[in-house]
Design a protein around this motif. Structure first.
Motif, PDB file in Angstrom:
ATOM      1  N   ALA A 154      17.556  77.602  95.190  1.00 37.09           N
ATOM      2  CA  ALA A 154      16.420  78.436  94.785  1.00 37.09           C
ATOM      3  C   ALA A 154      16.808  79.191  93.519  1.00 37.09           C
ATOM      4  O   ALA A 154      17.872  79.788  93.444  1.00 37.09           O
ATOM      5  N   GLY A 155      15.978  79.129  92.531  1.00 37.10           N
ATOM      6  CA  GLY A 155      16.252  79.812  91.275  1.00 37.10           C
ATOM      7  C   GLY A 155      15.079  80.670  90.865  1.00 37.10           C
ATOM      8  O   GLY A 155      14.125  80.857  91.623  1.00 37.10           O
ATOM      9  N   VAL A 156      15.155  81.179  89.669  1.00 41.88           N
ATOM     10  CA  VAL A 156      14.092  81.990  89.084  1.00 41.88           C
ATOM     11  C   VAL A 156      13.104  81.047  88.417  1.00 41.88           C
ATOM     12  O   VAL A 156      13.514  80.113  87.715  1.00 41.88           O
ATOM     13  N   GLU A 157      11.832  81.283  88.618  1.00 40.06           N
ATOM     14  CA  GLU A 157      10.828  80.432  87.994  1.00 40.06           C
ATOM     15  C   GLU A 157      10.971  80.488  86.483  1.00 40.06           C
ATOM     16  O   GLU A 157      11.112  81.559  85.891  1.00 40.06           O
ATOM     17  N   ARG A 158      10.935  79.328  85.853  1.00 37.24           N
ATOM     18  CA  ARG A 158      11.085  79.255  84.405  1.00 37.24           C
ATOM     19  C   ARG A 158       9.786  79.635  83.718  1.00 37.24           C
ATOM     20  O   ARG A 158       8.706  79.450  84.257  1.00 37.24           O
ATOM     21  N   GLN A 159       9.942  80.132  82.522  1.00 38.72           N
ATOM     22  CA  GLN A 159       8.777  80.447  81.699  1.00 38.72           C
ATOM     23  C   GLN A 159       8.204  79.141  81.164  1.00 38.72           C
ATOM     24  O   GLN A 159       8.941  78.319  80.634  1.00 38.72           O
ATOM     25  N   PRO A 160       6.918  78.959  81.297  1.00 35.06           N
ATOM     26  CA  PRO A 160       6.335  77.754  80.698  1.00 35.06           C
ATOM     27  C   PRO A 160       6.420  77.850  79.182  1.00 35.06           C
ATOM     28  O   PRO A 160       6.344  78.936  78.620  1.00 35.06           O
ATOM     29  N   GLU A 197       0.066  91.341  71.732  1.00 35.19           N
ATOM     30  CA  GLU A 197       0.147  92.381  72.761  1.00 35.19           C
ATOM     31  C   GLU A 197       0.584  91.790  74.098  1.00 35.19           C
ATOM     32  O   GLU A 197       1.375  92.383  74.828  1.00 35.19           O
ATOM     33  N   GLN A 198       0.064  90.605  74.442  1.00 34.89           N
ATOM     34  CA  GLN A 198       0.480  89.935  75.681  1.00 34.89           C
ATOM     35  C   GLN A 198       1.950  89.535  75.611  1.00 34.89           C
ATOM     36  O   GLN A 198       2.676  89.656  76.601  1.00 34.89           O
ATOM     37  N   THR A 199       2.379  89.071  74.449  1.00 35.76           N
ATOM     38  CA  THR A 199       3.782  88.694  74.259  1.00 35.76           C
ATOM     39  C   THR A 199       4.683  89.894  74.515  1.00 35.76           C
ATOM     40  O   THR A 199       5.666  89.797  75.262  1.00 35.76           O
ATOM     41  N   VAL A 200       4.357  91.019  73.916  1.00 34.98           N
ATOM     42  CA  VAL A 200       5.174  92.226  74.079  1.00 34.98           C
ATOM     43  C   VAL A 200       5.191  92.666  75.545  1.00 34.98           C
ATOM     44  O   VAL A 200       6.252  92.965  76.097  1.00 34.98           O
ATOM     45  N   ALA A 201       4.030  92.694  76.179  1.00 33.32           N
ATOM     46  CA  ALA A 201       3.950  93.139  77.580  1.00 33.32           C
ATOM     47  C   ALA A 201       4.722  92.205  78.509  1.00 33.32           C
ATOM     48  O   ALA A 201       5.473  92.658  79.386  1.00 33.32           O
ATOM     49  N   GLU A 202       4.553  90.892  78.335  1.00 33.19           N
ATOM     50  CA  GLU A 202       5.240  89.940  79.202  1.00 33.19           C
ATOM     51  C   GLU A 202       6.750  89.981  78.977  1.00 33.19           C
ATOM     52  O   GLU A 202       7.534  89.972  79.927  1.00 33.19           O
ATOM     53  N   ALA A 203       7.163  90.041  77.718  1.00 28.22           N
ATOM     54  CA  ALA A 203       8.594  90.113  77.423  1.00 28.22           C
ATOM     55  C   ALA A 203       9.197  91.395  77.998  1.00 28.22           C
ATOM     56  O   ALA A 203      10.298  91.365  78.567  1.00 28.22           O
ATOM     57  N   GLN A 204       8.480  92.520  77.876  1.00 29.89           N
ATOM     58  CA  GLN A 204       9.006  93.778  78.416  1.00 29.89           C
ATOM     59  C   GLN A 204       9.165  93.702  79.931  1.00 29.89           C
ATOM     60  O   GLN A 204      10.173  94.151  80.480  1.00 29.89           O
ATOM     61  N   ALA A 205       8.193  93.111  80.617  1.00 31.10           N
ATOM     62  CA  ALA A 205       8.289  92.974  82.077  1.00 31.10           C
ATOM     63  C   ALA A 205       9.513  92.137  82.456  1.00 31.10           C
ATOM     64  O   ALA A 205      10.230  92.472  83.414  1.00 31.10           O
ATOM     65  N   LEU A 206       9.773  91.072  81.722  1.00 32.92           N
ATOM     66  CA  LEU A 206      10.940  90.235  82.001  1.00 32.92           C
ATOM     67  C   LEU A 206      12.238  90.971  81.699  1.00 32.92           C
ATOM     68  O   LEU A 206      13.207  90.898  82.472  1.00 32.92           O
ATOM     69  N   LEU A 207      12.282  91.704  80.590  1.00 35.72           N
ATOM     70  CA  LEU A 207      13.460  92.503  80.276  1.00 35.72           C
ATOM     71  C   LEU A 207      13.709  93.549  81.361  1.00 35.72           C
ATOM     72  O   LEU A 207      14.847  93.732  81.812  1.00 35.72           O
ATOM     73  N   ASP A 208      12.647  94.220  81.780  1.00 32.37           N
ATOM     74  CA  ASP A 208      12.773  95.243  82.830  1.00 32.37           C
ATOM     75  C   ASP A 208      13.297  94.658  84.138  1.00 32.37           C
ATOM     76  O   ASP A 208      13.935  95.345  84.925  1.00 32.37           O
ATOM     77  N   ASP A 209      13.005  93.378  84.355  1.00 25.07           N
ATOM     78  CA  ASP A 209      13.428  92.697  85.574  1.00 25.07           C
ATOM     79  C   ASP A 209      14.813  92.068  85.439  1.00 25.07           C
ATOM     80  O   ASP A 209      15.260  91.343  86.306  1.00 25.07           O
ATOM     81  N   GLY A 210      15.486  92.311  84.304  1.00 25.85           N
ATOM     82  CA  GLY A 210      16.826  91.778  84.097  1.00 25.85           C
ATOM     83  C   GLY A 210      16.833  90.311  83.739  1.00 25.85           C
ATOM     84  O   GLY A 210      17.807  89.601  84.017  1.00 25.85           O
ATOM     85  N   LYS A 211      15.772  89.832  83.081  1.00 26.80           N
ATOM     86  CA  LYS A 211      15.653  88.421  82.720  1.00 26.80           C
ATOM     87  C   LYS A 211      15.479  88.248  81.204  1.00 26.80           C
ATOM     88  O   LYS A 211      14.464  87.755  80.732  1.00 26.80           O
ATOM     89  N   PRO A 212      16.501  88.637  80.438  1.00 26.00           N
ATOM     90  CA  PRO A 212      16.355  88.530  78.986  1.00 26.00           C
ATOM     91  C   PRO A 212      16.251  87.091  78.490  1.00 26.00           C
ATOM     92  O   PRO A 212      15.605  86.841  77.473  1.00 26.00           O
ATOM     93  N   PHE A 213      16.853  86.131  79.191  1.00 21.40           N
ATOM     94  CA  PHE A 213      16.729  84.731  78.788  1.00 21.40           C
ATOM     95  C   PHE A 213      15.264  84.304  78.825  1.00 21.40           C
ATOM     96  O   PHE A 213      14.772  83.633  77.925  1.00 21.40           O
ATOM     97  N   HIS A 214      14.575  84.724  79.855  1.00 19.18           N
ATOM     98  CA  HIS A 214      13.167  84.365  80.014  1.00 19.18           C
ATOM     99  C   HIS A 214      12.300  85.113  78.994  1.00 19.18           C
ATOM    100  O   HIS A 214      11.321  84.556  78.493  1.00 19.18           O
ATOM    101  N   ALA A 215      12.672  86.348  78.679  1.00 14.21           N
ATOM    102  CA  ALA A 215      11.953  87.094  77.630  1.00 14.21           C
ATOM    103  C   ALA A 215      12.120  86.388  76.287  1.00 14.21           C
ATOM    104  O   ALA A 215      11.170  86.305  75.496  1.00 14.21           O
TER     105      ALA A 215
END
Length: 172
Positions: A37-43, A51-69
């Motif tokens: 089981a892994g972390v779902e990949r970003q499509p 604005e969506q890019t910034v919000a989504e990237a921030q949520a991923l960074l906040d979740d400890g997923k900088p690779f996905h951001a």
């Protein structure tokens, strides 16, 4: 032989037939064994507003997923207007720099944090330092500070605890 091979010996491919690893990944983007089981990949190639890019990237960074951001920033870099590509590429480099630092790759982390900070700083000098509400001056300061700490021998970097704030105060 190079490439990514599935458990059945066939090369992993995406829906368009391009080689793409189907192995699950952890929160820092490291490949895990098939069946884990892994972390779902970003499509890839998702059209987003800035604005969506910034919000989504921030949520991923906040979740400890900088690779996905980084993948979210990469979509903006590849699909955005020419005059903004250097900004989004620089932000992707910051996210990858944090990824490498958190993985323990000090050299790669420092190099990408500094490269991303330089790109973001250079872009801001010609276009302003608060596009889409982002604090580019704060982000460059955050990246350079983290690069200095890693270079000085910080033992481990927690991606969630050290995630930048794209808007407002860049460091926590």
């Amino acid at each position: 032989m190079s490439g990514t091979w599935g458990t059945d010996g066939a090369r992993d491919r995406d829906v368009e037939g391009r080689p793409r690893s189907a192995r699950p990944r952890d929160g820092l983007g490291r490949p895990l064994p098939y069946g884990t089981a892994g972390v779902e990949r970003q499509p890839e190639g998702v059209p987003r507003t800035p604005e969506q890019t910034v919000a989504e990237a921030q949520a991923l960074l906040d979740d400890g997923k900088p690779f996905h951001a980084h993948e979210v920033f990469e979509d903006a870099w590849k699909a955005g207007p020419d005059q903004e590509r250097a900004l989004w590429r620089g932000l992707a480099q910051l996210a990858v720099g944090l990824t490498h630092a958190a993985r323990g790759n000090d050299t790669g982390g420092v190099r990408l944090l500094r490269r991303g900070a330089g790109a973001v700083d250079e872009w801001a000098s010609g276009a302003g330092d608060r596009p889409y509400g982002m604090d580019l001056a704060g982000l460059t300061a955050w990246a350079r500070e983290l690069a200095d700490e890693v270079e000085a021998g910080v033992r481990s970097v927690d991606a969630r605890a050290r995630a930048p704030r794209l808007r407002g105060h860049a460091a926590r």
